[in-house]
Design a protein around this motif. Structure first.
Motif: not given
Length: 89
Positions: A32-33, A35-37, A39-40, A44-45, A48, A51-52
Protein backbone atom coordinates in the motif's frame (compact mmCIF):
# COMPACT_ATOMS: atom_id res chain seq x y z
CA UNK A 1 22.62 -20.38 23.33
CA UNK A 2 19.63 -21.10 21.08
CA UNK A 3 20.09 -23.31 18.05
CA UNK A 4 19.77 -21.32 14.83
CA UNK A 5 17.47 -23.70 12.98
CA UNK A 6 13.70 -23.94 13.35
CA UNK A 7 14.00 -27.64 12.54
CA UNK A 8 16.12 -28.10 15.66
CA UNK A 9 14.02 -25.86 17.92
CA UNK A 10 10.45 -25.79 16.64
CA UNK A 11 8.59 -22.57 17.23
CA UNK A 12 5.52 -22.83 19.37
CA UNK A 13 2.27 -22.41 17.47
CA UNK A 14 1.43 -19.02 18.93
CA UNK A 15 4.82 -17.51 18.03
CA UNK A 16 4.70 -19.05 14.55
CA UNK A 17 1.21 -17.67 13.96
CA UNK A 18 2.27 -14.25 15.24
CA UNK A 19 5.30 -14.08 12.93
CA UNK A 20 3.37 -15.35 9.91
CA UNK A 21 0.58 -12.81 10.51
CA UNK A 22 3.02 -9.97 11.21
CA UNK A 23 4.91 -10.66 8.00
CA UNK A 24 1.66 -10.81 6.03
CA UNK A 25 0.35 -7.53 7.48
CA UNK A 26 3.66 -5.68 7.03
CA UNK A 27 3.89 -6.92 3.45
CA UNK A 28 0.37 -5.63 2.74
CA UNK A 29 1.21 -2.28 4.33
CA UNK A 30 4.44 -2.06 2.30
CA UNK A 31 2.51 -2.72 -0.92
CA UNK A 32 0.00 0.00 0.00
CA UNK A 33 2.89 2.37 0.79
CA UNK A 34 4.37 1.63 -2.65
CA UNK A 35 1.07 2.59 -4.30
CA UNK A 36 0.68 5.77 -2.21
CA UNK A 37 4.25 6.75 -3.14
CA UNK A 38 3.58 6.27 -6.86
CA UNK A 39 0.43 8.42 -6.71
CA UNK A 40 1.72 11.17 -4.43
CA UNK A 41 2.99 14.56 -5.59
CA UNK A 42 4.88 17.44 -3.99
CA UNK A 43 5.45 17.33 -0.25
CA UNK A 44 3.17 14.30 0.03
CA UNK A 45 5.57 12.39 -2.22
CA UNK A 46 8.47 13.11 0.13
CA UNK A 47 6.43 11.88 3.10
CA UNK A 48 5.34 8.73 1.25
CA UNK A 49 8.95 8.08 0.18
CA UNK A 50 9.95 8.07 3.85
CA UNK A 51 7.11 5.73 4.76
CA UNK A 52 8.07 3.43 1.89
CA UNK A 53 11.72 3.36 3.00
CA UNK A 54 10.69 2.52 6.56
CA UNK A 55 8.69 -0.50 5.41
CA UNK A 56 11.58 -1.61 3.20
CA UNK A 57 13.96 -1.41 6.15
CA UNK A 58 11.65 -3.40 8.41
CA UNK A 59 11.02 -6.12 5.81
CA UNK A 60 14.73 -6.32 5.00
CA UNK A 61 15.52 -6.76 8.69
CA UNK A 62 12.86 -9.45 9.02
CA UNK A 63 14.27 -11.36 6.02
CA UNK A 64 17.84 -11.12 7.30
CA UNK A 65 16.81 -12.30 10.77
CA UNK A 66 14.80 -15.17 9.27
CA UNK A 67 17.92 -16.27 7.41
CA UNK A 68 20.05 -15.96 10.55
CA UNK A 69 17.62 -18.10 12.54
CA UNK A 70 17.18 -20.67 9.78
CA UNK A 71 13.58 -19.74 9.00
CA UNK A 72 12.25 -20.02 5.48
CA UNK A 73 10.74 -16.69 4.34
CA UNK A 74 7.41 -18.49 3.81
CA UNK A 75 7.28 -19.12 7.57
CA UNK A 76 6.91 -15.36 8.05
CA UNK A 77 4.81 -14.71 4.90
CA UNK A 78 7.68 -13.01 3.05
CA UNK A 79 8.31 -15.63 0.37
CA UNK A 80 9.23 -14.28 -3.03
CA UNK A 81 10.56 -10.95 -1.76
CA UNK A 82 14.07 -10.10 -2.92
CA UNK A 83 15.93 -7.70 -0.64
CA UNK A 84 17.82 -6.04 -3.49
CA UNK A 85 15.21 -6.16 -6.26
CA UNK A 86 12.00 -5.51 -4.32
CA UNK A 87 13.17 -3.69 -1.20
CA UNK A 88 16.20 -1.78 -2.45
CA UNK A 89 15.60 1.94 -2.34
Amino acid sequence: MWPLSSSVRPMNDLAADYLRDLGFLLREDWQAAEQRYKLATGADREFEAGRRRAYCQVLTLMLHQAETFGLDPSEISLQGLDVDKDLGY
